[in-house]
Design a protein around this motif. Structure first.
Motif, short mmCIF file in Angstrom:
data_model
loop_
_atom_site.label_atom_id
_atom_site.label_comp_id
_atom_site.label_asym_id
_atom_site.label_seq_id
_atom_site.Cartn_x
_atom_site.Cartn_y
_atom_site.Cartn_z
N ILE A 223 -6.35 15.18 15.54
CA ILE A 223 -4.96 15.17 15.06
C ILE A 223 -4.30 16.51 15.35
CG2 ILE A 223 -3.50 15.09 13.00
CD1 ILE A 223 -5.44 13.07 11.82
N GLY A 224 -5.04 17.59 15.12
CA GLY A 224 -4.49 18.92 15.33
C GLY A 224 -4.08 19.16 16.77
N VAL A 225 -4.97 18.85 17.71
CA VAL A 225 -4.65 19.12 19.11
C VAL A 225 -3.54 18.19 19.60
CG1 VAL A 225 -6.33 17.55 20.17
CG2 VAL A 225 -5.67 19.64 21.36
N LEU A 226 -3.51 16.95 19.13
CA LEU A 226 -2.44 16.04 19.53
C LEU A 226 -1.09 16.51 19.00
CD1 LEU A 226 -4.09 12.50 19.13
CD2 LEU A 226 -3.58 13.74 21.25
N TRP A 227 -1.08 17.03 17.76
CA TRP A 227 0.20 17.49 17.22
C TRP A 227 0.72 18.71 17.96
CZ3 TRP A 227 4.25 15.80 14.91
CH2 TRP A 227 5.24 16.72 14.55
N VAL A 228 -0.14 19.72 18.16
CA VAL A 228 0.35 20.93 18.83
C VAL A 228 0.76 20.64 20.27
CG1 VAL A 228 -0.93 22.55 17.38
CG2 VAL A 228 -2.01 21.64 19.46
N ALA A 229 0.18 19.58 20.88
CA ALA A 229 0.56 19.24 22.24
C ALA A 229 1.86 18.44 22.28
CB ALA A 229 -0.56 18.43 22.91
N ALA A 230 1.90 17.30 21.58
CA ALA A 230 3.05 16.41 21.65
C ALA A 230 4.14 16.78 20.64
CB ALA A 230 2.61 14.96 21.42
N GLY A 231 3.73 17.20 19.43
CA GLY A 231 4.71 17.49 18.38
C GLY A 231 5.35 18.85 18.52
N SER A 232 4.53 19.90 18.54
CA SER A 232 5.06 21.26 18.58
C SER A 232 5.55 21.64 19.96
CB SER A 232 3.99 22.26 18.14
OG SER A 232 3.54 21.99 16.83
N THR A 233 4.69 21.43 20.98
CA THR A 233 5.00 21.93 22.31
C THR A 233 6.08 21.12 23.01
OG1 THR A 233 2.72 22.72 22.52
CG2 THR A 233 4.03 22.60 24.54
N PHE A 234 6.04 19.79 22.91
CA PHE A 234 7.02 18.99 23.64
C PHE A 234 8.22 18.62 22.78
CE2 PHE A 234 8.78 15.04 25.42
CZ PHE A 234 9.12 15.50 26.67
N PHE A 235 8.00 17.80 21.74
CA PHE A 235 9.12 17.36 20.91
C PHE A 235 9.83 18.53 20.24
CE2 PHE A 235 10.67 16.28 16.64
CZ PHE A 235 11.68 15.39 16.98
N GLY A 236 9.07 19.43 19.63
CA GLY A 236 9.67 20.55 18.91
C GLY A 236 10.54 21.41 19.81
N LEU A 237 10.01 21.76 20.99
CA LEU A 237 10.78 22.60 21.90
C LEU A 237 11.96 21.85 22.52
CD1 LEU A 237 7.89 24.58 23.59
CD2 LEU A 237 9.69 25.51 22.13
N TYR A 238 11.83 20.54 22.68
CA TYR A 238 12.95 19.74 23.20
C TYR A 238 14.15 19.82 22.26
CZ TYR A 238 15.84 15.57 23.61
OH TYR A 238 16.91 14.72 23.66
N VAL A 239 13.95 19.47 20.99
CA VAL A 239 15.08 19.48 20.06
C VAL A 239 15.54 20.91 19.78
CG1 VAL A 239 14.50 17.28 19.00
CG2 VAL A 239 13.51 19.36 18.06
N TRP A 240 14.61 21.86 19.83
CA TRP A 240 14.96 23.26 19.57
C TRP A 240 15.89 23.80 20.66
CZ3 TRP A 240 15.42 26.80 16.13
CH2 TRP A 240 15.38 28.16 16.47
N TYR A 241 15.53 23.61 21.92
CA TYR A 241 16.37 24.11 23.00
C TYR A 241 17.71 23.39 23.04
CZ TYR A 241 12.69 26.97 25.05
OH TYR A 241 11.75 27.93 25.28
N ARG A 242 17.71 22.10 22.75
CA ARG A 242 18.97 21.36 22.75
C ARG A 242 19.88 21.85 21.62
NH1 ARG A 242 19.67 14.74 22.93
NH2 ARG A 242 21.95 14.74 23.09
N GLY A 243 19.27 22.14 20.46
CA GLY A 243 20.06 22.68 19.36
C GLY A 243 20.61 24.05 19.68
N MET A 244 19.79 24.90 20.30
CA MET A 244 20.26 26.24 20.67
C MET A 244 21.42 26.18 21.64
SD MET A 244 17.24 29.07 20.95
CE MET A 244 16.29 28.24 22.20
N ALA A 245 21.38 25.22 22.56
CA ALA A 245 22.46 25.09 23.54
C ALA A 245 23.79 24.77 22.86
CB ALA A 245 22.11 24.01 24.57
N GLN A 246 23.74 24.09 21.70
CA GLN A 246 24.97 23.66 21.03
C GLN A 246 25.51 24.70 20.05
OE1 GLN A 246 24.96 19.66 19.44
NE2 GLN A 246 23.62 18.90 21.05
N ILE A 247 24.63 25.41 19.35
CA ILE A 247 25.12 26.33 18.32
C ILE A 247 24.87 27.80 18.66
CG2 ILE A 247 24.82 24.61 16.51
CD1 ILE A 247 22.34 26.06 15.58
N GLY A 248 24.21 28.08 19.77
CA GLY A 248 23.97 29.46 20.16
C GLY A 248 22.57 29.92 19.79
N ILE A 249 22.03 30.81 20.61
CA ILE A 249 20.66 31.28 20.41
C ILE A 249 20.50 32.03 19.11
CG2 ILE A 249 18.84 32.76 21.37
CD1 ILE A 249 20.08 32.24 24.14
N ALA A 250 21.43 32.95 18.82
CA ALA A 250 21.29 33.79 17.64
C ALA A 250 21.34 32.98 16.35
CB ALA A 250 22.38 34.87 17.63
#
Length: 298
Positions: A223-250
């Protein structure tokens, strides 16, 4: 109705959407350290980082191939390399090494300095300059996090903190470049191509690490390795970068002030770590700082 009046609701919706996406990223990231601790029940630190990168790259590559996404412009590969080195390799490796000697809760609070570090990188890398109020609130939030860290560690920093401070620097650089790229390409493509860039190294690293580090597969480890791979690394960074693009990095970076306190909750509920009585006070102080930074120009 003027053009400005008609644009206002759209702008508000975009800001709200960006904030929600960035907040989802923070929730996904807050589970990373507990999931990493679980993952190390089955894998060694080097093999865990390598395997998570391979799995995340396979997910990203599947999406890129299925949607026939064109190869990025040549000028985008340099910042993609920074993203890959910072958030795909550097941060996972350094924090995993730190978690061999630090608790999940302690590591989470130290990494709570990431919002200020990211805002500083963004100010240096871009032409946008946050207001003095923004910086005051960011510094206050960082001060709360640092004080909480020192209090938790009994007045002295752990040896693993050196790894964590290094992780702050490389991750802030990766966040900044990723946030800039997400303004010209979808966030999932930013992390997707960064993962593909690291795939050859991750495959080679997996082969070497798995040969030297024992693997004892268990429920928590899988469960741990699957989460850090699919949850944190892919999904998390996807929504994070998309959010940053809309409201600014800072501004987006300041939402991460809540991440250490969310990780404390997961550390208690999932890992059985003890929660300090100071945590609720720190939570209130940090949330106040977040509210201030979100209301100022970033």
């Amino acid at each position: 109705m003027t053009a400005q009046d008609s644009a206002t609701p759209t702008t508000s919706i975009a800001v709200s959407s960006g904030t929600l996406l960035a907040a989802l990223g923070v929730v996904a990231f807050s589970l990373t350290f507990p999931a990493t601790v679980w993952g190390m029940e089955s894998f060694g630190p080097w093999s865990l980082v390598a395997v998570r990168s391979v799995l995340a790259a396979l997910v990203a590559g599947g999406f890129l191939l299925a949607l026939r996404v064109p190869v990025p412009h040549r000028g985008h590969w340099a910042p993609l390399t920074v993203v890959a080195g910072g958030v795909v390799v550097g941060f996972p490796l350094l924090t995993t090494l730190a978690l061999q000697t630090s608790t999940s809760a302690h590591a989470a609070v130290v990494v709570g300095l990431l919002p200020l570090t990211t805002a500083a990188f963004a100010a240096l890398r871009t032409r946008r300059r946050p207001s003095r109020t923004f910086w005051a609130a960011a510094l206050a939030g960082a001060g709360v996090v640092l004080a909480f860290t020192v209090q938790q560690s009994g007045g002295a920093l752990h040896t693993g903190d050196l790894y964590l401070f290094g992780a702050l620097l490389v991750c802030a650089a990766g966040y900044t470049e990723g946030g800039r790229l997400a303004a010209v390409m979808p966030g999932w493509q930013v992390i997707g191509w960064a993962l593909m860039l690291c795939l050859p190294l991750a495959v080679a690293g997996s082969a070497v690490a798995l040969a030297y580090e024992p693997v004892r597969l268990g429920t928590h480890g899988v469960i741990g390795v699957l989460w850090v791979a699919a949850g944190s690394t892919f999904f998390g960074l996807y929504v994070w970068y998309r959010g940053m693009a809309q409201i600014g990095i800072a501004k987006a970076s300041q939402l991460q002030l809540a991440q250490p306190l969310l990780t404390l909750v997961w550390s208690v509920s999932l890992l059985g770590e003890r929660l300090s009585p100071a945590a609720p006070l720190a939570a209130v102080a940090v949330l106040v700082c977040i509210a201030v930074t979100q209301r100022t120009g970033g």
